[in-house]
Design an enzyme around this catalytic site. Structure first.
Site, PDB file in Angstrom:
ATOM      1  NE  ARG A  46      -2.605  -1.139   3.572  1.00  0.00           N
ATOM      2  CZ  ARG A  46      -2.584  -2.300   4.246  1.00  0.00           C
ATOM      3  NH1 ARG A  46      -3.019  -3.406   3.660  1.00  0.00           N
ATOM      4  NH2 ARG A  46      -2.167  -2.344   5.491  1.00  0.00           N
ATOM      5  CE  LYS A 136     -13.815  10.744   0.976  1.00  0.00           C
ATOM      6  NZ  LYS A 136     -13.523   9.701  -0.017  1.00  0.00           N
ATOM      7  CE  LYS A 219     -14.889  12.958  -3.771  1.00  0.00           C
ATOM      8  NZ  LYS A 219     -13.515  12.515  -3.512  1.00  0.00           N
TER       9      LYS A 219
HETATM   10  P1  13P Z   1     -14.392   7.801  -6.896  1.00  0.00           P
HETATM   11  O1  13P Z   1     -13.942   8.932  -7.786  1.00  0.00           O
HETATM   12  O2  13P Z   1     -13.718   6.493  -7.234  1.00  0.00           O
HETATM   13  O3  13P Z   1     -15.875   7.717  -6.786  1.00  0.00           O
HETATM   14  O4  13P Z   1     -13.826   8.124  -5.453  1.00  0.00           O
HETATM   15  C1  13P Z   1     -13.948   9.413  -4.958  1.00  0.00           C
HETATM   16  C2  13P Z   1     -14.082   9.366  -3.499  1.00  0.00           C
HETATM   17  O5  13P Z   1     -13.310   9.969  -2.795  1.00  0.00           O
HETATM   18  C3  13P Z   1     -15.198   8.587  -2.925  1.00  0.00           C
HETATM   19  O6  13P Z   1     -15.352   8.900  -1.592  1.00  0.00           O
END
Ligand code: 13P
Length: 340
Positions: A46, A136, A219
């Protein structure tokens, strides 16, 4: 709360020409990604994978930020530089995923609530010391027979707003991610209707929790047909429906919107973003915060071997560059074959 600092970081994250790499897969999710290239998910694999991504020559030109996972923010390059320090030295803002995942919502079959609020203030303090300047939290809304319920949407909006308030208290820019999944058989119109309701609830909760809108990033998912729908809306319709929905629900005070890719192919995700940015003047910056759509080709190019390092890095730099162009509305599918 230092509002001007929050606003400065939020604006830097959505600056034109750049976007965010989501490299914050939890241990379970990264294992699924590694299964595709038949690589064991060990801590060293990882680490090596993330180092391949973060040190890709040229990628930093198109990346404003990178979202890390708890394990990753504590890891280092082979030369011993902590990942968040390495990124910051290259002009890329380090961020951190702080939710603990979507868990079944008791009493509401088929729906989830995102956990992770307990002890969050203390964790944010720690992450800030490690260099994180944004965070996030992902809420997941599925579309199906009788779902989403109004209650599940409200519960997830409430958790997102509590998270955002704690982030701003600790001078960390919250990325607020309510994801309406594209996995179902629903039409694009149904996706728009659900996304509209979700965004309404989210901004209502953010207002109630006194969130400083200038110091956050949204987002969202794009408004798109469900993957199993027999009729698939074309790219122009996706762009138009998404922008219409966002214009109705996202205040102009929010500096930027950074989309998730959600299972779109890399090319689709780039094209949709570019078409949206061609739709004329918008109140917010529209950019990307992609996981799979930035990483899929890089992961396959790398293949888990040191011989694949350069190929993986070239693929990441290519997707970052093309998505950077998409933030300016300047991507063309023909660039795919030229940009390798
Ligand atoms: P994806 O662009 O693969 O959907 O992932 C973005 C993300 O941070 C999901 O929480």
């Amino acid at each position: 709360m230092n509002r001007s600092e929050l606003e400065r970081v939020a604006r830097a994250l959505v600056v034109k020409g750049k976007g965010i790499l989501a490299a914050d897969e939890s241990s379970g999710t990264i294992k699924k990604r590694f299964d595709v290239i038949k690589l064991d998910s060990t801590e060293e694999h990882r680490r090596a994978y993330r180092e391949m991504l973060f040190t890709a020559p040229g990628a930093a030109d198109s990346l404003s930020g990178v979202i890390l996972f708890d394990e990753t923010i504590h890891q280092k390059t082979r030369d011993g530089i902590p990942f968040p320090d390495y990124l910051a030295q290259h002009g890329v803002i380090p961020g951190i995923k702080v939710d603990a995942g979507a868990k079944p919502l008791a009493g509401f079959p088929g729906e989830t609530i995102t956990e992770g609020l307990d002890g969050l203030r203390e964790r944010l303090l720690e992450y800030r010391k490690l260099g994180a300047r944004f965070a996030k939290w992902r809420a997941v809304i599925d579309i199906g027979e009788g779902i989403p319920t109004a209650f599940a949407v409200r519960a997830n909006a409430h958790a997102l707003a509590r998270y955002a308030a704690l982030c701003q208290e600790q001078e960390i820019v919250p990325i607020v991610e309510p994801e309406v999944l594209m996995d179902g058989a629903h039409s694009i119109d149904r996706c728009e209707e659900v996304t509209d309701r979700v965004l309404e609830e989210v901004f209502h909760a953010l207002h109630e929790h006194r969130i400083y809108l200038e110091g956050m990033i949204l987002k969202p998912n794009m408004v798109i047909s469900g993957k199993k729908s027999p009729t698939q809306a074309g790219p122009e319709q996706v762009a138009q429906s998404t922008v219409r929905c966002l214009k109705r629900r996202v205040p102009a005070a929010v500096p930027g919107i950074a989309f998730l890719s959600g299972g779109q192919s890399p090319e689709e995700a780039t094209l949709h973003l570019s078409l949206m940015n061609q739709l004329g003047a918008l109140p917010w910056s529209l950019t990307f915060s992609y996981g799979r759509a930035l990483q899929d080709t890089a992961l396959k190019g790398w293949g888990g071997t040191s011989a694949g390092l350069a190929a993986g890095q070239t693929e990441l730099a290519k997707r970052a560059r093309l998505n950077g162009l998409a933030t300016l509305g300047r991507y063309q599918p023909a660039l795919e074959s030229q940009a390798a």
